[in-house]
Design a protein around this motif. Structure first.
Motif, PDB file in Angstrom:
ATOM      1  N   ILE A  37       0.846  -1.187   0.000  1.00 47.03           N
ATOM      2  CA  ILE A  37       0.000   0.000   0.000  1.00 47.03           C
ATOM      3  C   ILE A  37       0.884   1.240   0.000  1.00 47.03           C
ATOM      4  O   ILE A  37       1.861   1.334   0.747  1.00 47.03           O
ATOM      5  CB  ILE A  37      -0.935   0.012   1.230  1.00 47.03           C
ATOM      6  CG1 ILE A  37      -1.786  -1.256   1.247  1.00 47.03           C
ATOM      7  CG2 ILE A  37      -1.820   1.242   1.218  1.00 47.03           C
ATOM      8  CD1 ILE A  37      -2.697  -1.421   0.071  1.00 47.03           C
ATOM      9  N   ILE A  41      -1.107   7.031   0.777  1.00 48.98           N
ATOM     10  CA  ILE A  41      -2.456   6.630   1.177  1.00 48.98           C
ATOM     11  C   ILE A  41      -2.531   6.476   2.699  1.00 48.98           C
ATOM     12  O   ILE A  41      -3.457   6.976   3.344  1.00 48.98           O
ATOM     13  CB  ILE A  41      -2.852   5.322   0.478  1.00 48.98           C
ATOM     14  CG1 ILE A  41      -2.934   5.526  -1.031  1.00 48.98           C
ATOM     15  CG2 ILE A  41      -4.184   4.801   1.016  1.00 48.98           C
ATOM     16  CD1 ILE A  41      -3.218   4.254  -1.813  1.00 48.98           C
ATOM     17  N   THR A  62     -11.374   0.172   0.951  1.00 50.74           N
ATOM     18  CA  THR A  62     -10.776  -0.780   0.012  1.00 50.74           C
ATOM     19  C   THR A  62      -9.325  -0.433  -0.329  1.00 50.74           C
ATOM     20  O   THR A  62      -8.576  -1.286  -0.810  1.00 50.74           O
ATOM     21  CB  THR A  62     -11.599  -0.832  -1.279  1.00 50.74           C
ATOM     22  OG1 THR A  62     -11.705   0.499  -1.826  1.00 50.74           O
ATOM     23  CG2 THR A  62     -13.002  -1.356  -0.995  1.00 50.74           C
ATOM     24  N   THR A  63      -8.922   0.805  -0.110  1.00 53.24           N
ATOM     25  CA  THR A  63      -7.555   1.204  -0.444  1.00 53.24           C
ATOM     26  C   THR A  63      -6.558   0.873   0.659  1.00 53.24           C
ATOM     27  O   THR A  63      -5.359   0.747   0.395  1.00 53.24           O
ATOM     28  CB  THR A  63      -7.489   2.711  -0.721  1.00 53.24           C
ATOM     29  OG1 THR A  63      -7.838   3.441   0.477  1.00 53.24           O
ATOM     30  CG2 THR A  63      -8.452   3.096  -1.835  1.00 53.24           C
ATOM     31  N   CYS A  64      -7.038   0.729   1.889  1.00 52.64           N
ATOM     32  CA  CYS A  64      -6.122   0.527   3.006  1.00 52.64           C
ATOM     33  C   CYS A  64      -6.897  -0.038   4.190  1.00 52.64           C
ATOM     34  O   CYS A  64      -7.945   0.496   4.566  1.00 52.64           O
ATOM     35  CB  CYS A  64      -5.457   1.847   3.384  1.00 52.64           C
ATOM     36  SG  CYS A  64      -4.228   1.716   4.677  1.00 52.64           S
TER      37      CYS A  64
END
Length: 278
Positions: A37, A41, A62-64
């Motif tokens: 990741i 972010i 959903t990104t992290c």
């Protein structure tokens, strides 16, 4: 959320301090793994946690994931990222604007600590609930220089000595320094602490109304209000002092950068300078 003119310089300096990492974990037995990741972010997620005071699970998406935020936070703490970021910001502020170190202020503030932990104690102002006290020190304008954390049941006076010791790590300081304190420090012990360090104290006297003897200690009270605007600090669920200190360092960095941009806006010009004074 924090404006871009504030977050961009924070991230640019943070990225310069972070080591280069491969996109994939080279220790994976099959030579493949999910992509790491992005640090940007996670950095934005930590800023959101600090500003809004929400849990890691609430800010994850959903990104992290929440685990990634915690793990990257601990990784950056081991690298000393937040401490170095704060020191670089203080040095930049001192070079461009100048720290007012001949007039400093010290004061304590009590906040909630519902989760307990290493810096929690029975709060005398919240019906014995868990609370945290921070003894903060600022320069003459209110730029945060550091703090000492303890339980809310600790009096301000015993925290004065370790709080003043923060001045040692600032490098060269003026020969004559005046420390502004409220009536909670009106004791022979506090004056002895000041005398041992060669500092002059301007202490409010007990029994006298505050408006009559108001001094420059309002700067540190304003700084406490700035710090409480970060809800993660005003209502702290972290249990480890090291994590709390990291969030304080990040908040102090934001406060210092914001003050630097505001005060330099009328005297300096740069490409990304905001069109209006922040």
């Amino acid at each position: 959320m924090l404006p871009p003119w504030l977050t961009e310089p924070l991230w640019d300096q943070s990225a310069a301090l972070l080591p280069k990492r491969p996109k994939f974990d080279p220790a994976h037995p099959l030579g493949c793994h999910r992509r790491r990741i992005g640090d940007r972010i996670v950095f934005d997620k930590l800023l959101q946690v600090l500003r809004f005071g929400c849990s890691y699970e609430a800010i994850a998406d959903t990104t992290c994931s929440a685990s990634t935020i915690r793990n990257r936070r601990d990784e950056w703490m081991q690298l000393g990222l937040f401490t170095r970021l704060k020191q670089i910001t203080l040095d930049a502020y001192d070079r461009i604007v100048g720290l007012v170190l001949d007039q400093i202020a010290v004061d304590g503030a009590i906040t909630k600590a519902p989760g307990g932990g290493e810096a929690a104690g029975r709060s005398p102002v919240d019906r014995g609930k868990q609370g945290m006290k921070r003894s903060g020190i600022t320069d003459g304008y209110g730029i945060p220089l550091g703090r000492v954390l303890s339980g809310a049941n600790c009096h301000d006076s015993p925290l004065l000595a370790p709080t003043l010791d923060i001045l040692v790590g600032l490098g060269p300081v003026p020969d004559e320094i005046t420390v502004h304190l409220d009536a909670g420090y009106d004791s022979a012990k506090s004056r002895a602490v000041l005398g041992e360090r060669g500092l002059r104290g301007r202490i409010a006297h007990k029994g006298t109304k505050a408006p009559v003897q108001a001094t420059q200690r309002w700067h540190v009270e304003r700084t406490h209000a700035w710090q409480n605007a970060f809800h993660r600090l005003a209502r702290c669920y972290e249990r480890r002092i090291s994590v709390i200190g990291a969030f304080f360092d990040l908040a102090d960095t934001i406060i210092t950068v914001r003050s630097l941009i505001r005060r330099a806006w009328t005297t300096h010009r740069w490409d990304t300078r905001p069109r209006r004074r922040p």
